[in-house]
Design a protein around this motif. Structure first.
Motif, PDB file in Angstrom:
ATOM      1  N   VAL A   5     -13.562-146.262  -1.195  1.00  0.00           N
ATOM      2  CA  VAL A   5     -12.390-147.183  -0.740  1.00  0.00           C
ATOM      3  C   VAL A   5     -12.069-147.229   0.557  1.00  0.00           C
ATOM      4  N   ILE A   6     -11.336-148.400   1.013  1.00  0.00           N
ATOM      5  CA  ILE A   6     -11.250-148.357   2.280  1.00  0.00           C
ATOM      6  C   ILE A   6      -9.484-148.676   2.519  1.00  0.00           C
ATOM      7  N   ASP A  24     -13.727-141.628  -2.644  1.00  0.00           N
ATOM      8  CA  ASP A  24     -14.031-141.329  -1.287  1.00  0.00           C
ATOM      9  C   ASP A  24     -13.355-142.223  -0.483  1.00  0.00           C
ATOM     10  N   VAL A  25     -12.617-141.816   0.645  1.00  0.00           N
ATOM     11  CA  VAL A  25     -11.857-142.615   1.346  1.00  0.00           C
ATOM     12  C   VAL A  25     -12.293-142.923   2.733  1.00  0.00           C
ATOM     13  N   VAL A  26     -12.169-144.031   3.166  1.00  0.00           N
ATOM     14  CA  VAL A  26     -12.698-144.588   4.609  1.00  0.00           C
ATOM     15  C   VAL A  26     -11.191-145.041   5.249  1.00  0.00           C
ATOM     16  N   GLN A  41     -18.793-152.807   8.261  1.00  0.00           N
ATOM     17  CA  GLN A  41     -19.977-152.109   7.899  1.00  0.00           C
ATOM     18  C   GLN A  41     -19.573-151.083   6.494  1.00  0.00           C
ATOM     19  N   GLU A  42     -18.356-150.414   6.615  1.00  0.00           N
ATOM     20  CA  GLU A  42     -17.933-149.703   5.215  1.00  0.00           C
ATOM     21  C   GLU A  42     -17.760-150.705   4.300  1.00  0.00           C
ATOM     22  N   LEU A  43     -17.258-152.039   4.422  1.00  0.00           N
ATOM     23  CA  LEU A  43     -17.001-152.620   3.144  1.00  0.00           C
ATOM     24  C   LEU A  43     -18.129-153.113   2.413  1.00  0.00           C
ATOM     25  N   LYS A  44     -19.158-153.178   2.786  1.00  0.00           N
ATOM     26  CA  LYS A  44     -20.611-153.352   2.131  1.00  0.00           C
ATOM     27  C   LYS A  44     -20.611-152.398   0.770  1.00  0.00           C
ATOM     28  N   GLU A  45     -20.053-151.183   0.956  1.00  0.00           N
ATOM     29  CA  GLU A  45     -20.325-150.383  -0.291  1.00  0.00           C
ATOM     30  C   GLU A  45     -19.011-150.155  -0.972  1.00  0.00           C
ATOM     31  N   ILE A  49     -10.029-151.896  -1.721  1.00  0.00           N
ATOM     32  CA  ILE A  49      -9.374-151.743  -0.413  1.00  0.00           C
ATOM     33  C   ILE A  49      -8.014-151.599  -0.428  1.00  0.00           C
ATOM     34  N   LEU A  50      -7.142-151.096   0.268  1.00  0.00           N
ATOM     35  CA  LEU A  50      -5.578-150.940   0.227  1.00  0.00           C
ATOM     36  C   LEU A  50      -5.208-151.053   1.839  1.00  0.00           C
ATOM     37  N   GLY A  51      -4.226-151.915   1.695  1.00  0.00           N
ATOM     38  CA  GLY A  51      -3.556-152.348   2.936  1.00  0.00           C
ATOM     39  C   GLY A  51      -2.703-153.522   2.924  1.00  0.00           C
ATOM     40  N   SER A  52      -2.402-154.294   4.064  1.00  0.00           N
ATOM     41  CA  SER A  52      -1.516-155.546   3.938  1.00  0.00           C
ATOM     42  C   SER A  52      -1.965-156.358   5.294  1.00  0.00           C
TER      43      SER A  52
END
Length: 331
Positions: A5-6, A24-26, A41-45, A49-52
């Motif tokens: 997850v991002i 696993d956190v990025v 790049q990280e989004l591909k896997e 996703i968490l944020g705003s």
């Protein structure tokens, strides 16, 4: 193997540690020109996703083939293309309720500040102009026992009505897509048309979500219906207001003053006329900006994330296809 997850917005380390138990956190403290390529790049896997604030649309989703859930750490979700997410079978969540009291505090603070001209007088005192008794030209207007009109009586609107009615003996008028029986029973709120609310209210607080039907909900005609002594407060989204119409109403005395926490363009541009108006109180979109509330919001978002990735229904799943039935018409 833990799902990847991002987290793409600054959050307390407690939130990261909570998510790390199952994922696993990025972590990106912020997204900018420097970090965005790495984020993609990280989004591909990534599976979540968490944020705003990130615009999640077809273009972004095309680069996230494994994504299962998108979690906003906000009550609003106009940054999400719900139709596209639904088409791809991707869940979306937000964080309602947890921020109601904090945002209501902010909005009522804006109302009080605009009514009593607090920022203007603070500046006047600090610049050494207080040399004698205050003249009538610096007087504000009373808030207590006045009529408050709330457009959008959801959780935050209800919390605002509570403060106004129980704390300041204000009469509450409200316009909403449906009746709010709790507000009517607890705070004697009166359900009415938008036109009636605008004509009668001494203070008008806009608290609607941003949807295609609420965009520019407050325009030239709506401001002209308000009392010349009325004060307008926007605690929703900037695009729910025709900003040019608001500026015109303030310049020409169609309304007395305004308190704003949101704008069409954010951060607000220095040349925006609203920033040079003494009868406008401007805040930098701080509705929920306290440490306690932002931590709660992030933790609720994290709980949504983990539930979705574990095959459960997230507590705050946004149901796509639901359309807010506010009408631009006030007839």
């Amino acid at each position: 193997m833990k799902p990847k997850v991002i987290v793409y917005k600054k959050v307390d380390q407690k939130v990261i540690e909570f998510i790390q138990h199952t994922c696993d956190v990025v972590y990106f403290g912020k997204l900018d020109a420097e970090t965005y390529p790495e984020f993609l790049q990280e989004l591909k896997e990534a599976q979540g996703i968490l944020g705003s604030g990130l615009k999640v649309d077809k273009k972004l989703l095309d680069q996230a083939p494994h994504l299962k859930i998108v979690c906003n750490t906000s009550v609003g979700y106009d940054n999400l293309d719900l139709a596209e997410l639904t088409e791809r079978g991707i869940m979306a969540t937000n964080t309602p309720e947890v921020l109601n009291d904090t945002v209501a505090d902010t909005i009522f603070g804006l109302l009080l500040s605009a009514a009593r001209r607090m920022p203007e007088l603070d500046d006047w005192v600090k610049n050494g102009h207080w040399k004698s008794n205050l003249g009538e030209e610096w007087f504000g207007v009373d808030v207590h026992h006045k009529v408050l009109g709330i457009i959008g009586m959801g959780g935050i609107g209800t919390a605002l009505a509570k403060r106004a009615h129980l704390g300041f003996d204000m009469q509450i008028l409200y316009h909403n897509r449906s009746r709010n029986e709790k507000a009517e029973q607890d705070y004697q709120a009166i359900y009415c048309s938008l036109e009636e609310l605008l004509k009668q209210a001494d203070f008008v607080c806009l608290m609607t979500p941003l949807t295609p039907l609420t965009e520019k909900m407050m325009g030239k005609r709506e401001f002209e219906l308000m009392k010349e002594t009325a004060i307008f407060v926007n605690g929703s989204r900037g695009k729910t207001v025709d900003e040019e119409a608001l500026i015109h109403a303030l310049k020409t005395g169609k309304i007395l003053a305004a308190g704003l926490d949101v704008y069409v363009q954010e951060p607000v541009q220095p040349e925006n006329p609203l920033l040079s108006m003494k009868n406008v109180v401007t805040l930098p979109h701080i509705g929920s900006a306290t440490y306690e509330t932002r931590l709660k919001m992030a933790m609720v978002g994290a709980a949504n994330l983990i539930a979705g990735l574990q095959g459960e229904t997230p507590p705050n799943l946004i149901k796509s296809g639901v359309r807010v039935k506010y009408s631009r018409s006030i007839s």
